[in-house]
Scaffold this active site. Structure first.
Site, PDB file in Angstrom:
ATOM      1  N   SER A  28      80.879 -11.043   0.764  1.00 12.40           N
ATOM      2  CA  SER A  28      81.168 -11.823   1.966  1.00 12.40           C
ATOM      3  C   SER A  28      79.932 -11.997   2.844  1.00 12.40           C
ATOM      4  O   SER A  28      79.805 -12.988   3.562  1.00 12.40           O
ATOM      5  CB  SER A  28      82.276 -11.151   2.784  1.00 12.40           C
ATOM      6  OG  SER A  28      83.472 -11.074   2.054  1.00 12.40           O
ATOM      7  N   TYR A  73      82.829  -6.474   0.613  1.00 12.23           N
ATOM      8  CA  TYR A  73      82.136  -6.890   1.838  1.00 12.23           C
ATOM      9  C   TYR A  73      80.738  -7.435   1.532  1.00 12.23           C
ATOM     10  O   TYR A  73      80.272  -8.392   2.161  1.00 12.23           O
ATOM     11  CB  TYR A  73      82.061  -5.701   2.791  1.00 12.23           C
ATOM     12  CG  TYR A  73      81.604  -5.998   4.199  1.00 12.23           C
ATOM     13  CD1 TYR A  73      81.478  -7.302   4.680  1.00 12.23           C
ATOM     14  CD2 TYR A  73      81.315  -4.947   5.067  1.00 12.23           C
ATOM     15  CE1 TYR A  73      81.066  -7.554   5.981  1.00 12.23           C
ATOM     16  CE2 TYR A  73      80.904  -5.183   6.369  1.00 12.23           C
ATOM     17  CZ  TYR A  73      80.770  -6.480   6.820  1.00 12.23           C
ATOM     18  OH  TYR A  73      80.360  -6.720   8.102  1.00 12.23           O
ATOM     19  N   SER A  74      80.076  -6.829   0.574  1.00 10.73           N
ATOM     20  CA  SER A  74      78.727  -7.274   0.196  1.00 10.73           C
ATOM     21  C   SER A  74      78.709  -8.754  -0.165  1.00 10.73           C
ATOM     22  O   SER A  74      77.833  -9.515   0.263  1.00 10.73           O
ATOM     23  CB  SER A  74      78.208  -6.428  -0.966  1.00 10.73           C
ATOM     24  OG  SER A  74      76.956  -6.887  -1.426  1.00 10.73           O
ATOM     25  N   THR A  88      81.829  -7.261  -5.176  1.00 12.30           N
ATOM     26  CA  THR A  88      82.795  -8.336  -4.890  1.00 12.30           C
ATOM     27  C   THR A  88      83.585  -8.078  -3.613  1.00 12.30           C
ATOM     28  O   THR A  88      84.568  -8.769  -3.339  1.00 12.30           O
ATOM     29  CB  THR A  88      83.775  -8.508  -6.064  1.00 12.30           C
ATOM     30  OG1 THR A  88      84.363  -7.244  -6.380  1.00 12.30           O
ATOM     31  CG2 THR A  88      83.054  -9.047  -7.296  1.00 12.30           C
ATOM     32  N   ASP A  90      73.168  -6.852  12.712  1.00 10.60           N
ATOM     33  CA  ASP A  90      74.378  -6.109  13.076  1.00 10.60           C
ATOM     34  C   ASP A  90      74.544  -4.854  12.225  1.00 10.60           C
ATOM     35  O   ASP A  90      75.453  -4.056  12.476  1.00 10.60           O
ATOM     36  CB  ASP A  90      75.613  -6.997  12.899  1.00 10.60           C
ATOM     37  CG  ASP A  90      75.724  -8.063  13.972  1.00 10.60           C
ATOM     38  OD1 ASP A  90      74.922  -8.031  14.939  1.00 10.60           O
ATOM     39  OD2 ASP A  90      76.598  -8.941  13.846  1.00 10.60           O
ATOM     40  N   ASP A 110      93.566  -2.924  -3.928  1.00 10.57           N
ATOM     41  CA  ASP A 110      92.271  -2.281  -4.106  1.00 10.57           C
ATOM     42  C   ASP A 110      92.052  -1.158  -3.096  1.00 10.57           C
ATOM     43  O   ASP A 110      91.386  -0.171  -3.395  1.00 10.57           O
ATOM     44  CB  ASP A 110      91.144  -3.309  -3.992  1.00 10.57           C
ATOM     45  CG  ASP A 110      90.975  -4.114  -5.275  1.00 10.57           C
ATOM     46  OD1 ASP A 110      91.654  -3.788  -6.271  1.00 10.57           O
ATOM     47  OD2 ASP A 110      90.173  -5.069  -5.285  1.00 10.57           O
ATOM     48  N   GLY A 111      92.610  -1.302  -1.889  1.00 12.57           N
ATOM     49  CA  GLY A 111      92.488  -0.237  -0.899  1.00 12.57           C
ATOM     50  C   GLY A 111      93.173   1.037  -1.354  1.00 12.57           C
ATOM     51  O   GLY A 111      92.643   2.142  -1.185  1.00 12.57           O
ATOM     52  N   ASN A 129      82.737   1.885  -3.268  1.00 13.43           N
ATOM     53  CA  ASN A 129      82.466   0.462  -3.064  1.00 13.43           C
ATOM     54  C   ASN A 129      81.171   0.262  -2.284  1.00 13.43           C
ATOM     55  O   ASN A 129      80.240  -0.364  -2.758  1.00 13.43           O
ATOM     56  CB  ASN A 129      83.609  -0.194  -2.281  1.00 13.43           C
ATOM     57  CG  ASN A 129      84.440  -1.141  -3.117  1.00 13.43           C
ATOM     58  OD1 ASN A 129      84.237  -1.268  -4.315  1.00 13.43           O
ATOM     59  ND2 ASN A 129      85.388  -1.798  -2.489  1.00 13.43           N
ATOM     60  N   ASP A 130      81.188   0.791  -1.045  1.00 12.71           N
ATOM     61  CA  ASP A 130      80.039   0.532  -0.192  1.00 12.71           C
ATOM     62  C   ASP A 130      79.949   1.490   0.986  1.00 12.71           C
ATOM     63  O   ASP A 130      80.931   2.092   1.409  1.00 12.71           O
ATOM     64  CB  ASP A 130      80.074  -0.908   0.335  1.00 12.71           C
ATOM     65  CG  ASP A 130      81.422  -1.322   0.923  1.00 12.71           C
ATOM     66  OD1 ASP A 130      82.047  -0.492   1.599  1.00 12.71           O
ATOM     67  OD2 ASP A 130      81.859  -2.459   0.689  1.00 12.71           O
TER      68      ASP A 130
END
Length: 280
Positions: free
Chosen positions: A178, A175-176, A173, A162, A57-58, A132-133
Site C-alpha cells: 500500500s 502495508y508495504s 502484499t 511519517d 489474515d489477521g 509480516n512487518d
C-alpha cells in the site's frame, strides 16, 4: 494426530465452519482442540501437530505468532476478505483435512524478523517478532519525523517522513504494498524497507538480504513515535532510541496442500465482486 484450531468468533458463521472442521478432523482419526484468537490459546498448541486458524489474515498472524515460538506449522482457513496467507476456503474442508491426515502436504518456511529498541548507551530490548512487518510510525497529530536509515551499519539516507515499514516477503502484499513497496513472490527471502509518506521526490523502497540488519534512527528528538508489529503489538518509542530489525533464527512454517498460483491468487484477492480489479 492432534490439531489446534484458533477461531475468530467475530467472523460471520465462524462457529458453523469450526464445527465442520472439527467433524472432519475426527472423521479422519484426529483430535481437535478449539481456542479463541483473543483468549488463552495455550491448549490449542500443547502437543498439537499443527494449528489451523479460522478467520482472515489477521487471525492467521495472531495464531502464527505463537506457532513460531513453539515451532508448530500453521494452516489458514479463510473467512476474511483477502486471505492471501490462508490456504483453503469454505467449500473444500473435508478434502483438505483428508490430505492432512494422509500426510499429503508440504511445509513452506518463511523467515521472520526480530525487532529491538536500542537506547543511547547501546542497551537493547527485544520487542517481539514480525511475521509480516515492523512499522515505525509517528502519531497522527505529531510532527514529521526525521529518520536516518542504516542497512548493515551503512548510512543510506535521512528521510523526512511519517515513518518506515520493514517487511518480510510474507508482508510484501500488506502495508508495504500500500505504501508503494514491491510485491515479492514467495520463495524470495528478502527484507523490504519502505518509507511512509516521505517528503522527498526520490524515495524508493530497498530490497535487502534477509540477513541484513535494518536500523532506524531519529536525527531529531520526537516523542510521538511507535513501533507496531504485524498490526498486533504496539510500543511507544521515546526520545532518540533507535529501532533495529535483525534476522531471526526462527521461521514461520506454513502448511501448503494445493496452493494456488501466487499471481492468480493475487489478482483474485484484489478484485471486486464484479470481477474488476479494485480501483479500476
Amino acid at each position: 494426530m492432534k490439531i489446534g484450531i484458533i477461531q475468530n468468533k467475530t467472523k460471520e458463521n465462524c462457529d458453523i465452519y469450526v464445527e465442520k472442521i472439527v467433524r472432519a478432523i475426527e472423521k479422519h482419526g484426529g483430535v481437535a482442540v478449539v481456542a479463541d484468537c483473543d483468549g488463552d490459546m495455550t491448549t490449542a498448541y500443547d502437543g498439537s501437530d499443527m494449528v489451523i486458524s479460522v478467520g482472515g489474515d489477521g487471525t492467521f498472524l495472531s495464531a502464527a505468532a505463537s506457532a513460531v515460538e513453539k515451532d508448530i506449522p500453521v494452516l489458514g482457513f479463510n473467512l476474511g476478505t483477502l486471505g492471501l496467507l490462508t490456504e483453503f476456503e469454505k467449500d473444500d474442508i473435508d478434502s483438505k483435512i483428508a490430505k492432512i491426515a494422509s500426510g499429503e502436504y508440504d511445509i513452506e518456511q518463511r523467515r521472520v524478523i526480530d525487532v529491538y529498541t536500542v537506547d543511547r548507551k547501546g542497551h537493547d530490548e527485544f520487542l517481539g517478532i514480525a511475521l509480516n512487518d515492523c512499522v515505525y510510525t509517528r502519531d497522527v497529530l505529531s510532527g514529521i519525523a526525521y529518520v536516518n536509515l542504516y542497512i548493515d551499519d551503512v548510512f543510506v539516507d535521512m528521510y523526512p517522513c511519517d515513518g518506515f515499514i520493514v517487511a518480510t516477503q510474507t508482508g510484501s502484499t500488506a502495508y508495504s504494498m500500500s505504501a508503494g513497496g514491491p510485491i515479492v513472490e514467495p520463495g524470495n527471502d528478502v527484507n523490504i524497507i519502505t518509507s511512509i509518506c516521505p517528503h522527498t521526490l526520490f524515495a524508493r523502497s530497498f530490497v535487502a538480504k534477509p540477513t541484513s540488519t535494518v536500523r532506524l534512527e531519529l536525527c531529531r528528538e520526537h516523542d510521538g513515535m511507535h513501533v507496531i508489529l504485524d498490526s498486533r503489538i504496539s510500543h511507544t518509542i521515546y526520545g532518540k532510541d533507535t529501532i533495529e530489525c535483525r534476522a531471526s533464527d526462527k521461521s514461520l512454517r506454513i502448511v501448503r496442500i494445493d496452493p494456488p498460483n501466487f499471481y492468480t491468487a493475487l489478482r483474485s484477492k484484489f478484485t471486486d465482486r464484479n470481477g474488476k480489479v479494485s480501483g479500476v
